[in-house]
Scaffold this motif. Structure first.
Motif, PDB file in Angstrom:
ATOM      1  N   ASP A 192       6.817  -1.435   8.514  1.00  0.00           N
ATOM      2  CA  ASP A 192       6.539  -0.377   7.558  1.00  0.00           C
ATOM      3  C   ASP A 192       6.695  -0.910   6.129  1.00  0.00           C
ATOM      4  OD1 ASP A 192       7.965   1.940   5.754  1.00  0.00           O
ATOM      5  OD2 ASP A 192       6.441   2.781   7.098  1.00  0.00           O
ATOM      6  N   PRO A 193       5.676  -0.711   5.256  1.00  0.00           N
ATOM      7  CA  PRO A 193       5.722  -1.275   3.897  1.00  0.00           C
ATOM      8  C   PRO A 193       6.930  -0.821   3.086  1.00  0.00           C
ATOM      9  CG  PRO A 193       3.511  -0.517   4.427  1.00  0.00           C
ATOM     10  CD  PRO A 193       4.396  -0.033   5.525  1.00  0.00           C
ATOM     11  N   ILE A 194       7.319   0.432   3.236  1.00  0.00           N
ATOM     12  CA  ILE A 194       8.467   0.936   2.471  1.00  0.00           C
ATOM     13  C   ILE A 194       9.764   0.271   2.944  1.00  0.00           C
ATOM     14  CG2 ILE A 194       9.850   2.989   1.952  1.00  0.00           C
ATOM     15  CD1 ILE A 194       7.302   4.647   2.145  1.00  0.00           C
ATOM     16  N   LYS A 195       9.923   0.164   4.265  1.00  0.00           N
ATOM     17  CA  LYS A 195      11.114  -0.496   4.800  1.00  0.00           C
ATOM     18  C   LYS A 195      11.129  -1.966   4.386  1.00  0.00           C
ATOM     19  CE  LYS A 195      11.690   2.512   8.824  1.00  0.00           C
ATOM     20  NZ  LYS A 195      11.722   2.574  10.314  1.00  0.00           N
ATOM     21  N   LYS A 196       9.951  -2.549   4.375  1.00  0.00           N
ATOM     22  CA  LYS A 196       9.844  -3.944   3.979  1.00  0.00           C
ATOM     23  C   LYS A 196      10.279  -4.113   2.523  1.00  0.00           C
ATOM     24  CE  LYS A 196       6.330  -7.568   3.562  1.00  0.00           C
ATOM     25  NZ  LYS A 196       4.909  -7.893   3.790  1.00  0.00           N
ATOM     26  N   LYS A 197       9.830  -3.206   1.661  1.00  0.00           N
ATOM     27  CA  LYS A 197      10.210  -3.263   0.249  1.00  0.00           C
ATOM     28  C   LYS A 197      11.723  -3.160   0.088  1.00  0.00           C
ATOM     29  CE  LYS A 197       9.875   0.422  -2.395  1.00  0.00           C
ATOM     30  NZ  LYS A 197      11.196   0.551  -3.061  1.00  0.00           N
ATOM     31  N   ASN A 198      12.335  -2.239   0.834  1.00  0.00           N
ATOM     32  CA  ASN A 198      13.783  -2.040   0.728  1.00  0.00           C
ATOM     33  C   ASN A 198      14.555  -3.285   1.166  1.00  0.00           C
ATOM     34  OD1 ASN A 198      13.375   0.583  -0.161  1.00  0.00           O
ATOM     35  ND2 ASN A 198      13.589   1.474   1.895  1.00  0.00           N
TER      36      ASN A 198
END
Length: 244
Positions: A192-198
């Protein structure tokens, strides 16, 4: 997930008991039936000696205690699993939530204390027979590092923490590691892009000029369906892109 972020922030790995692993046959074994002669040898190694009549009287108790000790050490030991592979499709499916997770890459030579006991798994089709009397430490290590041949594709290594049975201290599941030992993190192809960013932001907070963790993506090749090489990503660039 939350556990991964905590692990990266606090620099620890989670070590688990074999009882909670996904293979019910993990840690199974057969013991060589000890003889009274084995018992005598065991006593000799402990600097003890008993007359023949006492050996016969206490032998049965010795065998019971032998099995009890092995089970206690095996149950209380904690294990963390690693692999020599980072691009195996089955492992990404089984252990990284269907390619939505990550692969952490460690250089164990940078933290020899945390990874002091790391063993390659022996894969076999039969339960091995062990002689605990001859080699009690080696027996425990082999039991904890032996699995069915069906799992051979994993090319697994295990870091093992054994309990001190005498003081009955419970081992901590969280085992700290030196931050520099973590050299790379690889994201699954469905992360998931958001989880990856975090996660990348978390890594960036922990990074220093002396301790830089590579951040890569695992991609599928266009032809053949094979897993391709990781594509390097600069953490600062990736974080800035995700905010655009």
């Amino acid at each position: 997930n939350e556990h991964l972020e905590n692990s990266l922030r606090e620099h620890y790995l989670w070590y688990e008991s074999l009882e909670n692993y996904n293979d019910p046959y993990d840690g199974r074994y057969r013991l060589k039936n000890p003889t009274t002669k084995d018992y005598e040898c065991f006593l000799y190694k402990q600097g003890l000696s008993l007359p023949p009549n006492e050996i016969n009287k206490t032998f049965e108790h010795f065998v019971e205690e032998l099995t009890k000790t092995i089970e206690e050490v095996k149950t209380k030991s904690r294990v963390c699993c690693f692999s020599a592979l980072q691009d195996n499709i089955l492992m990404w499916s089984h252990y990284a939530e269907n390619h939505t997770g990550v692969c952490l890459v460690f250089d164990y030579m940078k933290d020899v204390n945390s990874f002091s006991m790391i063993l390659p798994i022996t894969y076999t089709n039969t339960y091995r027979e062990y002689n605990y009397v001859d080699d009690n430490t080696g027996t425990i290590h082999q039991i904890l590092a032996t699995k069915s041949l069906d799992w051979a594709y994993e090319k697994e290594y295990r870091s093992i923490k054994e309990p001190n049975i005498e003081n009955e201290t419970e081992l901590n599941n969280k085992v700290p590691f030196i931050p520099s030992a973590l050299t790379e993190i690889i994201f699954g192809c469905k992360v998931d892009p958001i989880k990856k960013k975090n996660i990348i932001e978390q890594i960036h907070k922990c990074n220093t000029s002396e301790n830089f963790v590579k951040v890569n993506n695992l991609i599928l090749e266009t032809f053949g369906g094979n897993l391709g090489a990781s594509i390097p990503i600069t953490p600062r660039d990736e974080v800035s892109k995700s905010r655009e």
